[in-house]
Design a protein around this motif. Structure first.
Motif, short mmCIF file in Angstrom:
data_model
loop_
_atom_site.label_atom_id
_atom_site.label_comp_id
_atom_site.label_asym_id
_atom_site.label_seq_id
_atom_site.Cartn_x
_atom_site.Cartn_y
_atom_site.Cartn_z
N ASP A 336 0.86 -1.19 0.00
CA ASP A 336 0.00 0.00 0.00
C ASP A 336 0.89 1.24 0.00
O ASP A 336 1.44 1.63 1.03
CB ASP A 336 -0.91 -0.02 1.24
CG ASP A 336 -1.86 1.17 1.27
OD1 ASP A 336 -1.75 2.05 0.40
OD2 ASP A 336 -2.72 1.21 2.17
N TRP A 337 1.05 1.83 -1.16
CA TRP A 337 1.97 2.98 -1.30
C TRP A 337 1.45 4.21 -0.55
O TRP A 337 2.24 5.11 -0.23
CB TRP A 337 2.15 3.32 -2.78
CG TRP A 337 2.74 2.18 -3.55
CD1 TRP A 337 2.07 1.14 -4.10
CD2 TRP A 337 4.12 1.96 -3.83
NE1 TRP A 337 2.94 0.27 -4.72
CE2 TRP A 337 4.22 0.76 -4.57
CE3 TRP A 337 5.29 2.65 -3.53
CZ2 TRP A 337 5.43 0.24 -5.01
CZ3 TRP A 337 6.51 2.14 -3.97
CH2 TRP A 337 6.57 0.96 -4.70
N ASP A 338 0.14 4.24 -0.27
CA ASP A 338 -0.45 5.38 0.45
C ASP A 338 -0.63 5.09 1.93
O ASP A 338 -1.34 5.84 2.62
CB ASP A 338 -1.81 5.73 -0.17
CG ASP A 338 -1.67 6.28 -1.57
OD1 ASP A 338 -0.69 7.02 -1.82
OD2 ASP A 338 -2.52 5.95 -2.43
N ASP A 357 3.18 -7.15 -10.30
CA ASP A 357 1.83 -7.58 -9.94
C ASP A 357 1.46 -8.80 -10.80
O ASP A 357 1.32 -8.70 -12.02
CB ASP A 357 0.83 -6.44 -10.20
CG ASP A 357 -0.51 -6.69 -9.52
OD1 ASP A 357 -0.89 -7.88 -9.37
OD2 ASP A 357 -1.18 -5.71 -9.14
N THR A 363 -1.42 -3.60 -13.91
CA THR A 363 -1.13 -2.64 -12.85
C THR A 363 0.35 -2.69 -12.51
O THR A 363 0.85 -3.72 -12.05
CB THR A 363 -1.95 -2.95 -11.59
OG1 THR A 363 -3.33 -2.98 -11.94
CG2 THR A 363 -1.71 -1.91 -10.51
N THR A 365 2.00 -1.07 -10.14
CA THR A 365 2.38 -0.72 -8.76
C THR A 365 2.15 -1.82 -7.74
O THR A 365 2.55 -1.69 -6.59
CB THR A 365 1.60 0.52 -8.30
OG1 THR A 365 0.19 0.26 -8.44
CG2 THR A 365 2.00 1.73 -9.13
N THR A 367 -0.45 -2.74 -6.00
CA THR A 367 -1.07 -2.09 -4.85
C THR A 367 -1.78 -3.08 -3.94
O THR A 367 -2.59 -3.89 -4.40
CB THR A 367 -2.05 -1.02 -5.32
OG1 THR A 367 -1.36 -0.07 -6.12
CG2 THR A 367 -2.69 -0.32 -4.13
N ASP A 368 -1.50 -2.97 -2.66
CA ASP A 368 -2.09 -3.85 -1.64
C ASP A 368 -3.40 -3.23 -1.14
O ASP A 368 -3.43 -2.10 -0.67
CB ASP A 368 -1.09 -4.00 -0.49
CG ASP A 368 -1.56 -4.97 0.59
OD1 ASP A 368 -2.56 -5.67 0.35
OD2 ASP A 368 -0.90 -5.03 1.63
N ILE A 369 -4.49 -3.99 -1.24
CA ILE A 369 -5.78 -3.51 -0.71
C ILE A 369 -6.23 -4.36 0.49
O ILE A 369 -7.30 -4.12 1.04
CB ILE A 369 -6.87 -3.55 -1.80
CG1 ILE A 369 -7.07 -4.97 -2.33
CG2 ILE A 369 -6.53 -2.58 -2.93
CD1 ILE A 369 -8.23 -5.12 -3.29
N THR A 374 1.75 -5.38 3.04
CA THR A 374 2.30 -4.14 3.61
C THR A 374 2.85 -4.40 5.00
O THR A 374 3.92 -3.88 5.38
CB THR A 374 1.21 -3.06 3.66
OG1 THR A 374 0.67 -2.88 2.35
CG2 THR A 374 1.75 -1.75 4.19
N ARG A 393 3.15 -9.22 -5.97
CA ARG A 393 1.76 -9.42 -5.55
C ARG A 393 1.23 -10.71 -6.19
O ARG A 393 1.12 -10.82 -7.41
CB ARG A 393 0.90 -8.22 -5.99
CG ARG A 393 -0.53 -8.26 -5.47
CD ARG A 393 -1.26 -7.00 -5.86
NE ARG A 393 -2.60 -6.95 -5.32
CZ ARG A 393 -3.70 -6.74 -6.04
NH1 ARG A 393 -3.61 -6.58 -7.35
NH2 ARG A 393 -4.88 -6.69 -5.47
#
Length: 627
Positions: A336-338, A357, A363, A365, A367-369, A374, A393
């Protein structure tokens, strides 16, 4: 061999320092906790010429090592006196001399204290207490013959007993393994037999090991060591295991515990070893076995300890300009980059060197949701802040993991081939073996000449067997412990057919880390082997980073580089991790990795190198020679 070039007033030969030993000198000196051994480069135009003040024999006869008793107090305590801890420290120093100079005369008459005779507050010689040795010639074939009555081993066993009891032992030792030496060997064995009826501590085991080391050394030399250099390494390795390691344990046992209001200077209590226990399994609420991420944690000091070790290693690497990074690939739910802490501490994301990924290929990045990946990344960032991290991922969440075997296979190939990861960390498991994942592991191992380390979590259910890929023979399987080394009741049943199992911290994470995830991803911050796996990956990364700089910190640079290269294999790292785990007599199969225990009990780089190389030696011998 000692280079004897001078004589004292009483005609006793004095060993002098020979600068022809590759520009290095072996120096033993008093520091904060007693004596320690070190090799330092010399930049002197002339040999060191400190005037000899005392030899060890005179110090023994003066009563400096004699335990305090009523008679000693009545007669008056000697001006220079060693307590138990200082005697143990001296014995460890001399043990390293034995490893380097196994062909020399190490009797008390040949060991000198050079320089000042100023005393420390404890009454021992202060600061300029030196033992200097030199070597004129390489070891001969005769020096590689070990039998009953070997003069160096015999002299050293006698010396250890003299230091322990503070009085000279007038046994005759010749320069050959003759009848006289065999008789002295029998006398010393009888002494140890009698002492073992009253005590059997590590120091006495070291004396026994010295008397019996000829057997182990002879056997090891027969099994290998075709080259002279290998023979010397073999001898050192056996001397370490039979004698020096036990002296190190004796020093650790003599070190007073911190936090007590009173400390005894003589015979302090041994440092207690953590009890590793398997709690009774809890069969309530267990669901059917399925693929799952294995998570965990809460607070104590273990993470701070790991960070301390890692920082020390990074300082050494900077001093010696070692820049090659250690790369850890995390196969999980992404990053999670944010994540709030990344926004506050932007420097943390600099450790991310590559991402991929395998769930949504479009994608870039990863991204981990879900939060699990993370969480694993944050643990490795803390345990090994100098490591580079690759993020792969492989699943969106735990529910999707059970159908993600193909993603895991591709991620392993990516991390091991294009990513050139040193360590591949997998905090998840499947109930059944998967041929694709197995093939990927074996492909990477073959292409990398086994120089890649696979780590996976064993599982989180006491009613299930160890998960896959943790049970694959090329993977280090990680079980979870709390901060005290107690194995968690959630651990699965081992499938290793009675072999020892490794545990790492999977619980008791600091509150600061828990707080980071409390609001964003509260469900992932749970105890279990996922956390233990990430922590083990961080510990492994730190040890690899240390291995890269260690050859610059010890005298045997070429030998060290060759042996330490084994640490880059799964088998090599696994052997070291077992060495980082204290033995538990009640549960000998359960080995909870405790790097700070290892770091403190081996307080300098040479001591750590010897322990590491001893753990790696058998693996080093089996690997094919390169170049």
């Amino acid at each position: 061999m000692l280079n004897v070039t001078e004589e004292t007033d009483d005609g006793t030969a004095v060993p002098t320092l020979d600068l022809r030993l590759a520009g290095e000198a072996l120096i033993l000196l008093v520091e904060q906790y007693g004596l320690f051994g070190a090799r330092a480069p010399l930049h002197l135009a002339q040999p060191y010429a400190a005037e000899p003040k005392e030899n060890l024999d005179k110090l023994i006869r003066s009563g400096a090592f004699k335990p305090l008793d009523l008679l000693t107090l009545t007669r008056g305590s000697p001006s220079i006196r060693y307590n138990t801890q200082e005697k143990r420290a001296l014995a460890v120093c001399l043990g390293y001399c034995l490893m380097d100079f196994f062909d020399a005369d190490l009797s008390s008459q040949r060991i000198y204290f050079l320089g000042s005779t100023k005393e420390s507050r404890s009454g021992t010689l202060k600061q300029t207490l030196y033992l200097s040795f030199a070597s004129n010639l390489p070891a001969t074939a005769e020096s590689h013959i070990f039998r009953i009555g070997h003069p160096t081993l015999l002299s050293f066993a006698k010396l250890l007993l003299e230091i322990e009891f503070g009085q000279s032992i007038d046994f005759c030792i010749t320069s050959n393994c003759d009848k006289t030496n065999r008789a002295t060997w029998a006398e010393l064995c009888d002494m140890v037999d009698q002492l073992e009826e009253e005590r059997n501590d590590s120091y006495l085991q070291a004396v026994r090991g010295c008397l019996m080391a000829h057997r182990q050394i002879s056997r090891a030399l027969r099994l290998g060591a075709a080259y002279e250099r290998d023979a010397e390494l073999t001898i050192r390795k056996e001397l370490y295991g039979e004698v020096v390691e036990k002296l190190e344990a004796a020093l650790a046992e003599s070190t007073p515990r911190t936090g007590n209001k009173r400390q005894r200077s003589e015979s302090p209590d041994p440092i207690p070893r953590t009890k590793l226990r398997l709690s009774k399994p809890n069969f309530q609420g267990q669901s059917e076995q399925e693929a799952s991420f294995h998570s965990a944690i809460a607070p104590k000091t273990w993470l701070r300890d790991l960070m301390t070790i890692s920082r020390q290693v990074e300082i050494k690497r900077r001093e010696w300009r070692v820049t090659a990074p250690i790369r850890v690939a995390i196969l999980d739910t992404g990053l999670d980059w944010d994540f709030p802490v990344f926004r506050k501490r932007t420097g943390l994301l600099k450790s991310i060197s590559d991402v991929k990924d395998f769930v949504t290929s479009s994608t870039p990045t990863a991204t981990d949701i879900f939060g699990h990946g993370t969480f694993m990344a944050r643990l490795i960032m803390e345990c090994a802040p100098g490591a580079e991290i690759l993020v792969a991922r492989v699943a969106e969440n735990t529910d999707k993991l059970k159908n993600s075997q193909a993603n895991v296979k591709e991620a392993i190939l990516w991390a091991g081939q294009a990513g050139r990861a040193d360590i591949i960390s997998m905090s998840f498991g499947f109930p059944r073996d998967d041929p694709g994942i197995r093939e990927a592991i074996e492909t990477v191992q073959k292409q990398r000449n086994e120089e890649v380390i696979f780590i996976a979590s064993a599982g989180n259910s006491s009613t299930d067997d160890e998960s896959f890929p943790a049970r694959h023979p090329s993977v280090i399987s990680v079980y979870a412990t709390n901060s005290h080394g107690t194995f968690l009741q959630s651990n699965p049943v081992s499938t290793s057919n009675g072999a020892d199992i490794l545990g790492a911290y999977g619980d008791d994470i600091p509150d600061a880390i828990r707080e980071e995830f409390r609001t964003t991803y509260p469900k992932v911050c749970q105890p279990g082997s996922s956390v233990a796996t990430a922590v083990m990956a961080g510990i492994s990364a730190t040890m690899l980073a240390y291995a890269d700089v260690l050859p610059s910190l010890v005298p045997f640079q070429r030998e060290a580089a060759a042996v330490l290269q084994c640490l880059r294999t799964t088998k090599g790292m696994e052997a070291l991790l077992f060495r980082l785990a204290p033995n538990d007599r009640d549960h000998p199969r359960l080995r909870a990795v405790n790097p700070m225990w290892f770091w403190k009990n081996r307080s300098d780089d040479t001591m750590r190198y010897n322990a590491i190389s001893e753990a790696l030696w058998d693996i080093h011998r089996r690997l094919p020679r390169r170049g």
